[in-house]
Design a protein around this motif. Structure first.
Motif, PDB file in Angstrom:
ATOM      1  N   SER B  12       0.865  -1.167   0.000  1.00 26.79           N
ATOM      2  CA  SER B  12       0.000   0.000   0.000  1.00 26.79           C
ATOM      3  C   SER B  12       0.904   1.219   0.000  1.00 26.79           C
ATOM      4  CB  SER B  12      -0.907  -0.004   1.240  1.00 26.79           C
ATOM      5  OG  SER B  12      -1.788   1.103   1.209  1.00 26.79           O
ATOM      6  N   LYS B  44      -3.551  -5.148 -14.427  1.00 29.69           N
ATOM      7  CA  LYS B  44      -4.422  -4.120 -13.877  1.00 29.69           C
ATOM      8  C   LYS B  44      -5.805  -4.708 -13.637  1.00 29.69           C
ATOM      9  CE  LYS B  44      -1.952  -0.232 -15.927  1.00 29.69           C
ATOM     10  NZ  LYS B  44      -2.054   1.002 -16.764  1.00 29.69           N
ATOM     11  N   VAL B  83       5.223   6.111  -7.350  1.00 30.24           N
ATOM     12  CA  VAL B  83       3.985   5.408  -7.695  1.00 30.24           C
ATOM     13  C   VAL B  83       2.896   6.397  -8.115  1.00 30.24           C
ATOM     14  CG1 VAL B  83       2.118   4.019  -6.733  1.00 30.24           C
ATOM     15  CG2 VAL B  83       4.494   3.410  -6.258  1.00 30.24           C
ATOM     16  N   ALA B  85      -1.370   6.577  -9.562  1.00 29.69           N
ATOM     17  CA  ALA B  85      -2.643   5.870  -9.403  1.00 29.69           C
ATOM     18  C   ALA B  85      -2.813   4.765 -10.435  1.00 29.69           C
ATOM     19  CB  ALA B  85      -3.802   6.858  -9.483  1.00 29.69           C
ATOM     20  N   ASP B  87      -0.767   2.730 -11.484  1.00 30.84           N
ATOM     21  CA  ASP B  87       0.120   1.582 -11.254  1.00 30.84           C
ATOM     22  C   ASP B  87      -0.541   0.483 -10.417  1.00 30.84           C
ATOM     23  OD1 ASP B  87       2.969   3.808 -10.801  1.00 30.84           O
ATOM     24  OD2 ASP B  87       2.003   3.083 -12.627  1.00 30.84           O
ATOM     25  N   VAL B  88      -1.784   0.691  -9.999  1.00 32.62           N
ATOM     26  CA  VAL B  88      -2.447  -0.319  -9.171  1.00 32.62           C
ATOM     27  C   VAL B  88      -2.687  -1.598  -9.950  1.00 32.62           C
ATOM     28  CG1 VAL B  88      -3.564   1.369  -7.682  1.00 32.62           C
ATOM     29  CG2 VAL B  88      -4.759   0.532  -9.699  1.00 32.62           C
ATOM     30  N   LYS B 108       0.195  -7.531  -4.888  1.00 31.90           N
ATOM     31  CA  LYS B 108      -0.883  -6.585  -5.163  1.00 31.90           C
ATOM     32  C   LYS B 108      -0.505  -5.207  -4.654  1.00 31.90           C
ATOM     33  CE  LYS B 108      -5.873  -5.969  -4.810  1.00 31.90           C
ATOM     34  NZ  LYS B 108      -7.154  -6.561  -4.366  1.00 31.90           N
ATOM     35  N   LEU B 109      -0.536  -4.233  -5.540  1.00 31.64           N
ATOM     36  CA  LEU B 109      -0.224  -2.854  -5.195  1.00 31.64           C
ATOM     37  C   LEU B 109      -1.506  -2.039  -5.144  1.00 31.64           C
ATOM     38  CD1 LEU B 109       1.904  -0.532  -4.838  1.00 31.64           C
ATOM     39  CD2 LEU B 109       1.769  -0.232  -7.310  1.00 31.64           C
ATOM     40  N   GLU B 110      -1.707  -1.369  -4.032  1.00 31.29           N
ATOM     41  CA  GLU B 110      -2.830  -0.446  -3.925  1.00 31.29           C
ATOM     42  C   GLU B 110      -2.298   0.939  -3.557  1.00 31.29           C
ATOM     43  OE1 GLU B 110      -5.696  -1.134  -0.809  1.00 31.29           O
ATOM     44  OE2 GLU B 110      -4.439  -0.022   0.595  1.00 31.29           O
ATOM     45  N   ILE B 111      -3.109   1.920  -3.830  1.00 28.40           N
ATOM     46  CA  ILE B 111      -2.765   3.311  -3.520  1.00 28.40           C
ATOM     47  C   ILE B 111      -3.431   3.713  -2.210  1.00 28.40           C
ATOM     48  CG2 ILE B 111      -2.938   5.708  -4.298  1.00 28.40           C
ATOM     49  CD1 ILE B 111      -1.040   3.995  -5.969  1.00 28.40           C
ATOM     50  N   LYS B 112      -2.638   4.308  -1.330  1.00 29.37           N
ATOM     51  CA  LYS B 112      -3.196   4.779  -0.063  1.00 29.37           C
ATOM     52  C   LYS B 112      -4.103   5.979  -0.283  1.00 29.37           C
ATOM     53  CE  LYS B 112       0.333   3.399   3.269  1.00 29.37           C
ATOM     54  NZ  LYS B 112       1.421   3.867   4.152  1.00 29.37           N
TER      55      LYS B 112
END
Lengths: 118, 112
Positions: B12, B44, B83, B85, B87-88, B108-112
């Protein structure tokens, strides 16, 4: 623009058969190795099979050897995967993927869903 | 068979901050031709995987230069310098040297 369009997925009972197709366009199909990759929705990727440009070399992951057959028709720009003796664990989205070089897969289709269930 | 292990499973990240993903293989991915066949993909949400980097560090066409890859032998890293947005998604490494070909389990990459 490279396009790969898979078809042929569906619901099949254990022990049944399906043939997947992948129609390619936008590149010289006969010049590239091609692959099938499986993904259970929401899970990881599993490489299934590969064929070289003229069909003389085929490779398979162990779990499908003897049951799946990859083939291609370069005149029709189409890749196939004949799937026999299907098992529950064969369930997933099957992607067709173009091999740029040394197994770096630079174009993927949208996938076709295969569900093996009684 | 070669097993690919990715860490962490989940990231995150605040936009503008860096991110790093590790990928380790159970066998060397260095070929006798001097090249190392480790590739990175991003899937994605709702899309098919797309190639990001090939041969450890070469960016595929259209991939922004904030993505970079490094490593050798059995240890590899994907870095995102800042990073964004877009790139999630889930990042996968893949080894292209040994059959059967194999993928890491994904990060898994999420945006804070």
């Amino acid at each position: 623009e490279v396009q790969l369009v898979e078809s042929g997925g569906g619901l099949v009972q254990p022990g049944g058969s399906l043939t997947l197709s992948c129609a390619a366009s936008g590149f010289i199909f006969s010049g590239y190795w091609m692959n099938w990759v499986r993904q259970v929705p929401g899970k990881g990727l599993v490489w299934v099979s590969q064929m070289n440009t003229d069909g003389s070399i085929t490779r398979y992951t162990d779990s499908v050897k003897g049951r799946f057959t990859i083939s291609r028709d370069n005149a029709k720009n189409t890749l196939y995967l004949q799937m026999n003796s299907l098992r529950d664990e064969d369930t997933g989205i099957y992607y067709c993927a173009k091999d740029r070089e040394w197994n770096s897969l630079d174009s993927w289709g949208h996938g076709t869903l295969v569900t093996v269930s009684s | 068979d070669v097993v690919m292990t990715q860490t962490p499973l989940f990231l995150s990240v605040t936009p503008g901050q860096p991110a790093s993903i590790s990928c380790k293989s159970t066998q060397s991915l260095l070929n006798t031709d001097g090249n190392t066949y480790l590739h990175w993909y991003l899937q994605k949400p709702g899309q098919s995987p797309q190639l990001l980097l090939y041969d450890v560090s070469s960016r595929f066409s259209g991939v922004p230069d904030r993505f970079s890859g490094s490593g050798s032998g059995t240890d590899f890293t994907l870095k995102i310098s800042r990073v964004e947005a877009e790139d999630v998604g889930v990042y996968f490494c893949m080894q292209g040297l040994h059959y059967p070909l194999s993928f890491g389990g994904g990060t898994k990459l999420e945006i804070k």
